[in-house]
Motif scaffolding. Structure first.
Motif, PDB file in Angstrom:
ATOM      1  N   ALA B  66      -5.745   7.108   0.388  1.00  0.00           N
ATOM      2  CA  ALA B  66      -5.198   7.352   1.724  1.00  0.00           C
ATOM      3  C   ALA B  66      -6.273   7.180   2.792  1.00  0.00           C
ATOM      4  O   ALA B  66      -6.023   6.638   3.877  1.00  0.00           O
ATOM      5  N   LEU B  69      -6.677   3.550   3.408  1.00  0.00           N
ATOM      6  CA  LEU B  69      -5.653   3.000   4.299  1.00  0.00           C
ATOM      7  C   LEU B  69      -5.952   3.369   5.757  1.00  0.00           C
ATOM      8  O   LEU B  69      -5.876   2.509   6.649  1.00  0.00           O
ATOM      9  N   SER B  70      -6.326   4.636   6.027  1.00  0.00           N
ATOM     10  CA  SER B  70      -6.633   5.018   7.417  1.00  0.00           C
ATOM     11  C   SER B  70      -7.774   4.156   7.945  1.00  0.00           C
ATOM     12  O   SER B  70      -7.767   3.725   9.090  1.00  0.00           O
ATOM     13  N   LEU B  91       1.569   3.989  -0.571  1.00  0.00           N
ATOM     14  CA  LEU B  91       0.877   3.693   0.681  1.00  0.00           C
ATOM     15  C   LEU B  91       1.106   2.270   1.161  1.00  0.00           C
ATOM     16  O   LEU B  91       0.813   1.940   2.311  1.00  0.00           O
ATOM     17  N   GLN B  94       3.228   1.169   4.540  1.00  0.00           N
ATOM     18  CA  GLN B  94       2.498   1.298   5.793  1.00  0.00           C
ATOM     19  C   GLN B  94       1.472   0.172   5.951  1.00  0.00           C
ATOM     20  O   GLN B  94       1.305  -0.392   7.028  1.00  0.00           O
ATOM     21  N   THR B 165      -3.880  11.928  -3.263  1.00  0.00           N
ATOM     22  CA  THR B 165      -2.878  10.950  -3.680  1.00  0.00           C
ATOM     23  C   THR B 165      -2.099  11.373  -4.927  1.00  0.00           C
ATOM     24  O   THR B 165      -0.890  11.147  -4.973  1.00  0.00           O
ATOM     25  N   LEU B 168       0.536  13.666  -3.617  1.00  0.00           N
ATOM     26  CA  LEU B 168       1.647  12.919  -3.019  1.00  0.00           C
ATOM     27  C   LEU B 168       2.523  12.336  -4.116  1.00  0.00           C
ATOM     28  O   LEU B 168       3.762  12.341  -4.022  1.00  0.00           O
TER      29      LEU B 168
END
Lengths: 520, 332
Positions: B66, B69-70, B91, B94, B165, B168
């Motif tokens: 995550a 990705l950010s 993910l 997005q 993750t 999630l």
């Protein structure tokens, strides 16, 4: 109180301004960079307000308990002389410098479901207790921060001149009178700052609250920032939450300054303190019990960490040792930088009219989210240079700034005593610049400077900091290697690395603290 | 502005140091931290690829999937990355939406996944099933479903979906298996959950220290204990609902300045040289089984009969609701 009419020396003012600017860039600047990227601040939901309430409650309880418990412990240690006392005082400081996950595992080895306490309870037929929840969070926070509060107060006791106790004894003061006329004013000068600092440390705690909090009830603002960053990709909300955290910090700093009263004990001749008032059997017994309880509470989890990791210490893989070397270098450079910033800031704050806002700026790093610092720095650096090329320099700078509030908390009260006790004399002799630093300031502040440097070195050694956001293969620090070992299932080696980390942090701490400490 | 000069000076000094190694083209791969660690696949893969590519393969690490990705969303068009490796299917919706990635062009490649794979952008390099792992010496009768687990007195430790993750993954597992009833399942599980940790490492550490009977991890976790430690006491519990999958993927950035090298890396990623490193470093199943097969211990692992994996768009669509249900159920 002595009047301190002289203005702040120019070099102090200049150095303090540079330090304050660096702090402002890393705290307010990084937040502004994130907000700018988000094109404004975002709104908050009801879950965020619940997080704010929980955060304030756990931080308030933890700070109040840490400070309240530190008073009897520091008092007992200040009144008693016994073999290995200095070593014990140093050892009691160890929890403060542990990486969070290591400390949590240590606490759980004692208070957890299968910990020592529960085993004892079960063996005598009592019901097992669960540590998870608000009280678990508070317990862990007290474990972490009690040592810091104890050291602050101990320093305070050491600075009450021996002449005052001598006078008290000749006036036939009872322990109660001593408490009222000597110890209470000292506490009034230290406790608000200690409370504020610990409150702010707990405010941004995230791993403790989450791991021991038992679930989403224990959501702190820091976790809400995580969620905004990586679950919702909502930088605006992250920036708002971070700003809220900084606002809380500013309020706390202001409130602490308002409640702090100068102790006004004045200067003494640095004679050895003899406590006639404490020379009674009842206070001997209570002091003894308090010290034993503190040692049991603070050192048992530490012992568990050491016992768990010691067997693996021998076969730690080479990358762990390399990382240890890197961490030592980071810690030493950060320490130099922090002391160079903290000393002028503390001297400026001790002046009769301290520069406006300096106190608050000195507290800001405590309330800054490491995720926001990391992301903000990333956004600021990227146009100029690839951030991962600067992983270690950035870590040094961030560690230095993050340790600054602790150093100020240690240095400002003695700097004030110094200005009050010797400032006028030095001014009348026109003793300034290097001469004053060499002959008055450094000798008088030697012990707190050593403690501050030791604290910085140890914190910088043990702090994961921002390295996790920037590191590549070749720049991992020891705490990062520890997390990487855990992430690769190697829990035994991670426990060994934790012992190595603890040993190195502690060695650095002792080197500075004991090297500089006189008779405290 | 002084700051910028200082940094530029520092950067100049550092780049002068590195200049000697810069005659070969550089392929920059962004990945998560545990991939580049000394115990992860990174070092072996770097060495193997550099043997053939006449290039300098550089990994840059950013936390976990995550965080990765950010980071890529933050950098946007200006990113230096040629490849991003380490997102999972929770993910990728997005990531795809950002328009930063290009199709991989490997549509005809044969993968060894228990599900169909037809994503034009993201190419898997490994995968696994989430599962609750337990110690056979402590749990005699493992639960066979979430409902069975909720009825038992077993204590579990899980990860927070907001910071982890696998956390999630668990959130979406329950949602995929129970749909409307997910909130109810979480309420029933509430008294089994000892605590919720920020990440996988903390949860697994607590489990090994005896704080919980079971931990959310992967069906492949017992293989580590068996192969690396010779300890066969750990096992994963098969659940009747089926097991949620984590498929880890890589993709090429659309604006890469090394398109050929990036393609060569994606080819290499599905070759034996890359895939044979995965099982005993990432402790996951390789996306394409190498000729040498799987390490011996892997044959002892449970093979779930049903694999659960909503499409990336579905996963993105249900996660906010699933998080709200999770929070509501566990905050009581």
């Amino acid at each position: 109180m002595a009047s301190r009419a002289q203005p702040i020396e120019p070099w102090i003012r200049a150095a303090a301004s540079i330090a304050a600017a660096l702090v402002a860039i890393l705290t307010l600047g990084t937040l502004a960079a994130v907000a700018r990227r988000a094109e404004g601040l975002g709104g908050l939901g009801s879950a965020d307000w619940a997080a704010l309430r929980f955060t304030i409650m756990q931080a308030g309880l933890s700070a109040a308990l840490s400070v309240a418990l530190a008073v009897p412990v520091a008092r007992a240690l200040a009144r008693r002389r016994f073999p290995l006392r200095r070593l014990l005082i140093t050892a009691l400081g160890a929890p403060f410098i542990l990486p969070v996950i290591v400390a949590v595992l240590g606490i759980l080895a004692v208070f957890g479901r299968s910990g020592i306490v529960n085993d004892i309870l079960a063996s005598v037929g009592l019901q097992r207790i669960s540590i998870y929840g608000l009280w678990g969070v508070v317990l862990a926070n007290v474990f972490f921060n009690l040592p810091f509060a104890v050291r602050l107060f101990l320093q305070g006791w050491a600075e009450i001149p021996a002449e005052r106790f001598r006078l008290a004894a000749s006036l036939g003061f009872s322990p109660r009178d001593v408490a009222r006329h000597l110890e209470w004013p000292m506490l009034r000068s230290r406790a608000p700052g200690a409370f504020a600092t610990i409150f702010l440390i707990c405010l941004t705690s995230f791993a403790i609250a989450l791991t021991l909090g038992g679930g989403p009830r224990a959501t702190t603002i820091e976790l809400a920032i995580y969620q905004a960053f990586r679950f919702d990709f909502d930088l605006g909300r992250a920036a708002t939450l971070a700003a809220l955290q900084l606002a809380l910090c500013a309020l706390t700093a202001l409130a602490a300054a308002r409640f702090t009263l100068p102790s006004g004990h004045g200067a003494g001749l640095d004679r050895t303190v003899w406590r006639w008032d404490a020379d009674r059997w009842l206070s001997r017994i209570t002091d003894g019990l308090v010290i034993v309880a503190a040692v049991a509470f603070l050192l048992t989890p530490l012992g568990a960490v050491i016992a768990r990791g010691l067997p693996a210490l021998g076969d730690l893989p080479a990358p762990v040792w390399k990382a240890a070397g890197r961490s030592l270098a980071v810690a030493l450079i950060s320490t130099g930088l922090t002391v160079a910033m903290a000393l002028p800031m503390a001297l400026a704050l001790a002046a009769r009219r301290p520069p406006r806002g300096l106190e608050t700026i000195g507290m800001l790093p405590l309330a800054t989210s490491s995720l926001v610092i990391g992301t903000g720095l990333f956004l600021m650096l990227r146009p100029v240079v690839s951030p991962s090329d600067l992983a270690l320099p950035v870590t040094v700078a961030v560690n230095a700034v993050m340790a600054l509030p602790f150093c100020l908390r240690v240095l400002v009260p003695p700097a004030r005593e110094l200005a009050g006790g010797f400032g006028r004399l030095a001014d009348s002799l026109d003793m300034r610049g290097w001469a004053r630093l060499q002959h008055l300031t450094l000798p008088r502040l030697r012990a707190p400077l050593g403690f501050a440097a030791g604290l910085t070195a140890a914190l910088s050694m043990g702090d994961l900091g921002v390295i996790a956001l920037f590191a590549d293969q070749d720049s991992a620090t020891l705490p990062l290697q520890l997390y990487r070992l855990m992430g690769a299932y190697r829990m035994d080696q991670a426990a060994g690395a934790a012992v190595l980390l603890l040993a190195l942090s502690f060695a650095l701490f002792c080197l500075f603290d004991r090297g500089a400490r006189g008779h405290a | 502005m002084t700051r910028h000069f200082l940094l530029a000076g520092l950067a100049f000094g550092l780049s002068a140091l590195g200049a000697a190694a810069q005659d070969r083209p550089v392929l920059t791969v962004y990945t998560y931290d545990s991939f580049v660690s000394d115990w992860g696949p990174g070092p072996q893969i770097e060495a193997a690829f550099e043997e053939t590519c006449n290039c300098d393969l550089r990994f840059e690490a950013a936390g976990d999937g995550a965080a990765l990705l950010s980071r890529i969303l933050l950098e946007g068009e200006g990113s230096e990355a040629d490849i991003v490796l380490g997102l999972d299917t929770n993910l990728t919706a997005q990531a795809a939406q950002s328009g930063l990635f290009a199709p991989h062009g490997h549509d005809d490649v044969a993968l060894d996944l228990p599900i169909e794979w037809n994503d034009p952008i993201f190419l898997p390099y490994d995968w696994g099933w989430f599962a609750f792992v337990f110690d056979r010496n402590r749990v005699a009768q493992p639960p066979v479903s979430f409902e069975d687990l909720a009825r038992s007195d077993l204590k579990i430790v899980i990860q927070d979906p907001r910071s982890s993750t696998p956390g999630l993954g668990l959130l979406l597992w329950v949602k995929a298996a129970y749909g409307e009833r997910a909130g109810e399942i979480w309420q029933a599980l509430a008294d089994n959950i000892v605590t919720v940790t920020p990440g996988w490492s903390e949860a697994y550490g607590l489990f090994l220290e005896g704080e919980a009977d079971m931990v959310l991890s992967y069906t492949t976790s017992p293989a580590y204990h068996l192969i690396a430690e010779g300890d066969d006491s750990k096992a994963a519990a098969p659940f009747e609902e089926g097991h949620y999958m984590q498929v880890e993927v890589a993709a090429r950035l659309a604006r890469t300045d090394q398109p050929e090298l990036a393609d060569a890396f994606l080819d290499f990623m599905l070759s034996d040289a890359f895939q044979s490193v995965i099982p005993e470093t990432n402790w996951m199943y390789p996306a394409r089984r190498p000729e040498s097969g799987l390490p011996e211990g892997f044959s002892t692992l449970i093979q779930p009969a049903r694999s659960l994996l909503p499409s990336p768009d579905e996963a993105a669509a249900i996660r906010d609701e699933a998080l709200a249900e999770w929070q509501a159920a566990l905050s009581r």
